[in-house]
Motif scaffolding. Structure first.
Motif, PDB file in Angstrom:
ATOM      1  N   GLU A   1       0.847  -1.192   0.000  1.00  0.00           N
ATOM      2  CA  GLU A   1       0.000   0.000   0.000  1.00  0.00           C
ATOM      3  C   GLU A   1       0.885   1.246   0.000  1.00  0.00           C
ATOM      4  OE1 GLU A   1      -1.540   3.362   2.124  1.00  0.00           O
ATOM      5  OE2 GLU A   1      -0.788   1.779   3.433  1.00  0.00           O
ATOM      6  N   TRP A   2       0.629   2.157  -0.941  1.00  0.00           N
ATOM      7  CA  TRP A   2       1.507   3.308  -1.125  1.00  0.00           C
ATOM      8  C   TRP A   2       0.970   4.609  -0.543  1.00  0.00           C
ATOM      9  CZ3 TRP A   2       6.280   2.393  -2.205  1.00  0.00           C
ATOM     10  CH2 TRP A   2       6.634   1.272  -2.985  1.00  0.00           C
ATOM     11  N   LYS A   3      -0.321   4.667  -0.244  1.00  0.00           N
ATOM     12  CA  LYS A   3      -0.916   5.919   0.209  1.00  0.00           C
ATOM     13  C   LYS A   3      -0.252   6.427   1.492  1.00  0.00           C
ATOM     14  CE  LYS A   3      -5.273   8.022   1.683  1.00  0.00           C
ATOM     15  NZ  LYS A   3      -6.730   7.814   1.925  1.00  0.00           N
ATOM     16  N   THR A   4      -0.207   5.581   2.517  1.00  0.00           N
ATOM     17  CA  THR A   4       0.376   5.997   3.802  1.00  0.00           C
ATOM     18  C   THR A   4       1.857   6.327   3.685  1.00  0.00           C
ATOM     19  OG1 THR A   4      -1.251   4.642   4.989  1.00  0.00           O
ATOM     20  CG2 THR A   4       0.692   5.368   6.219  1.00  0.00           C
ATOM     21  N   PRO A   5       2.675   5.465   3.030  1.00  0.00           N
ATOM     22  CA  PRO A   5       4.093   5.816   2.869  1.00  0.00           C
ATOM     23  C   PRO A   5       4.305   7.164   2.187  1.00  0.00           C
ATOM     24  CG  PRO A   5       3.786   3.504   2.378  1.00  0.00           C
ATOM     25  CD  PRO A   5       2.410   4.094   2.542  1.00  0.00           C
ATOM     26  N   LEU A   6       3.499   7.449   1.162  1.00  0.00           N
ATOM     27  CA  LEU A   6       3.651   8.718   0.447  1.00  0.00           C
ATOM     28  C   LEU A   6       3.257   9.900   1.335  1.00  0.00           C
ATOM     29  CD1 LEU A   6       2.337   7.763  -3.112  1.00  0.00           C
ATOM     30  CD2 LEU A   6       4.683   8.358  -2.477  1.00  0.00           C
ATOM     31  N   ILE A   7       2.240   9.713   2.183  1.00  0.00           N
ATOM     32  CA  ILE A   7       1.844  10.782   3.105  1.00  0.00           C
ATOM     33  C   ILE A   7       2.975  11.058   4.097  1.00  0.00           C
ATOM     34  CG2 ILE A   7       0.304  11.353   5.030  1.00  0.00           C
ATOM     35  CD1 ILE A   7      -1.939   9.925   3.517  1.00  0.00           C
ATOM     36  N   ILE A   8       3.575   9.981   4.627  1.00  0.00           N
ATOM     37  CA  ILE A   8       4.678  10.128   5.588  1.00  0.00           C
ATOM     38  C   ILE A   8       5.820  10.923   4.964  1.00  0.00           C
ATOM     39  CG2 ILE A   8       6.489   8.900   6.872  1.00  0.00           C
ATOM     40  CD1 ILE A   8       4.458   6.569   7.146  1.00  0.00           C
ATOM     41  N   MET A   9       6.209  10.542   3.767  1.00  0.00           N
ATOM     42  CA  MET A   9       7.335  11.204   3.123  1.00  0.00           C
ATOM     43  C   MET A   9       6.968  12.619   2.685  1.00  0.00           C
ATOM     44  SD  MET A   9       9.246   8.748   3.724  1.00  0.00           S
ATOM     45  CE  MET A   9      10.741   9.602   3.219  1.00  0.00           C
ATOM     46  N   ALA A  10       5.703  12.839   2.322  1.00  0.00           N
ATOM     47  CA  ALA A  10       5.272  14.180   1.925  1.00  0.00           C
ATOM     48  C   ALA A  10       5.330  15.140   3.115  1.00  0.00           C
ATOM     49  CB  ALA A  10       3.855  14.131   1.356  1.00  0.00           C
TER      50      ALA A  10
ATOM     51  N   GLY B   1      10.997  19.716   5.523  1.00  0.00           N
ATOM     52  CA  GLY B   1      12.303  19.982   4.931  1.00  0.00           C
ATOM     53  C   GLY B   1      12.292  21.246   4.094  1.00  0.00           C
ATOM     54  N   ALA B   2      11.196  21.464   3.363  1.00  0.00           N
ATOM     55  CA  ALA B   2      11.078  22.661   2.534  1.00  0.00           C
ATOM     56  C   ALA B   2      11.019  23.920   3.400  1.00  0.00           C
ATOM     57  CB  ALA B   2       9.826  22.566   1.664  1.00  0.00           C
ATOM     58  N   ILE B   3      10.280  23.846   4.507  1.00  0.00           N
ATOM     59  CA  ILE B   3      10.194  24.988   5.430  1.00  0.00           C
ATOM     60  C   ILE B   3      11.569  25.291   6.020  1.00  0.00           C
ATOM     61  CG2 ILE B   3       9.242  25.780   7.636  1.00  0.00           C
ATOM     62  CD1 ILE B   3       6.725  24.141   6.981  1.00  0.00           C
ATOM     63  N   SER B   4      12.280  24.234   6.404  1.00  0.00           N
ATOM     64  CA  SER B   4      13.624  24.398   6.964  1.00  0.00           C
ATOM     65  C   SER B   4      14.568  25.032   5.948  1.00  0.00           C
ATOM     66  CB  SER B   4      14.164  23.038   7.412  1.00  0.00           C
ATOM     67  OG  SER B   4      15.462  23.167   7.956  1.00  0.00           O
ATOM     68  N   ALA B   5      14.519  24.532   4.707  1.00  0.00           N
ATOM     69  CA  ALA B   5      15.389  25.071   3.656  1.00  0.00           C
ATOM     70  C   ALA B   5      15.072  26.542   3.392  1.00  0.00           C
ATOM     71  CB  ALA B   5      15.210  24.259   2.370  1.00  0.00           C
ATOM     72  N   TYR B   6      13.798  26.879   3.377  1.00  0.00           N
ATOM     73  CA  TYR B   6      13.382  28.264   3.149  1.00  0.00           C
ATOM     74  C   TYR B   6      13.880  29.163   4.281  1.00  0.00           C
ATOM     75  CZ  TYR B   6      10.359  32.356   2.738  1.00  0.00           C
ATOM     76  OH  TYR B   6       9.899  33.646   2.635  1.00  0.00           O
TER      77      TYR B   6
ATOM     78  N   ILE C   1      13.987  24.856  -1.516  1.00  0.00           N
ATOM     79  CA  ILE C   1      12.755  24.103  -1.281  1.00  0.00           C
ATOM     80  C   ILE C   1      12.680  22.894  -2.203  1.00  0.00           C
ATOM     81  CG2 ILE C   1      10.246  24.184  -1.554  1.00  0.00           C
ATOM     82  CD1 ILE C   1      10.409  27.123  -0.602  1.00  0.00           C
ATOM     83  N   ILE C   2      12.981  23.120  -3.492  1.00  0.00           N
ATOM     84  CA  ILE C   2      12.949  22.017  -4.454  1.00  0.00           C
ATOM     85  C   ILE C   2      13.967  20.944  -4.075  1.00  0.00           C
ATOM     86  CG2 ILE C   2      13.400  21.365  -6.861  1.00  0.00           C
ATOM     87  CD1 ILE C   2      12.334  24.125  -7.662  1.00  0.00           C
TER      88      ILE C   2
END
Length: 207
Positions: A21-30, A36-41, A67-68
């Motif tokens: 199942e990929w939904k939960t793993p993708l949510i975790i990583m998202a 990470g994007a907030i930290s980089a910004y 961010i990217i």
């Protein structure tokens, strides 16, 4: 899902009997990617804000690239960790689909969500006290790494990593059909190397 934090053995014992199942793993990583994007910004804007006006004009561009890079880096890290664990498990004759390994490894990043938030707080604190007018990159790096807040963040990061490692050990045990001992070695080798590297960077080993 939070059961994986307190009883990873029971969680993966049930999860292995279900389809990938990929939904939960993708949510975790998202979620990790957003932090990470907030930290980089935050870091980019603090650095750019301390630079001369002509250089600070590029702060927006630097923040976008930061961010990217942070978002791509999180998903790359997911694949990298999964691949490293998968390859090492081959030594112990592990059996199991790489996609299953990726699925189970993602759950090990849940402690990293809390760890990343803590790290963001301390990183923001460190960069608020740094004098970016220093022209010597070596001196700047030493100033950052010697800050007590950075050391606290590093130590807390190691604690969260060990929590993740505990989850990964059970995840690999089921996804690659390993004994707990072999799974512990599969996860422990790269994690120990990373911890030693972190301690050396923070100058906490007296080397």
């Amino acid at each position: 899902m939070l059961e994986v934090l307190t009883d990873p053995n029971g969680f993966f014992n049930r999860k292995i009997n279900h389809d990938i199942e990929w939904k939960t793993p993708l949510i975790i990583m998202a979620v990790l990617a957003v932090i990470g994007a907030i930290s980089a910004y935050t870091v980019t804007m603090k650095i750019m804000g301390a630079l001369p006006e002509e250089a600070a004009a590029f702060a927006g561009i630097g923040a976008v690239f930061g961010i990217i890079g942070a978002i791509i880096g999180i998903f790359f890290m997911w694949i990298l960790y999964s691949a490293v664990f998968y390859i090492i498990s081959l030594v112990f004759h592990g059996e199991g689909d790489f996609k299953r390994v990726m699925e189970f490894v993602s759950y090990g990043f849940i402690p990293n969500i809390a760890g990343s938030i803590v790290s963001l707080y301390f990183t923001n604190k460190v960069f608020s006290n740094i004098d970016f007018s220093m022209t010597d990159p070596q001196l700047l790096q030493e100033a950052i790494l010697s800050d007590p807040s950075m050391r606290i963040a590093g130590i807390l990061g190691i604690i969260f990593l060990l929590w993740s490692a505990n989850i990964w050990m059970f995840g690999l045990m089921y996804s690659r059909n390993l004994s707990f001992k072999n799974s512990a070695m599969t996860v422990g080798i790269p994690v120990l190397i990373y911890i030693l590297y972190t301690l050396l960077n923070l100058k906490l080993l007296g080397v």
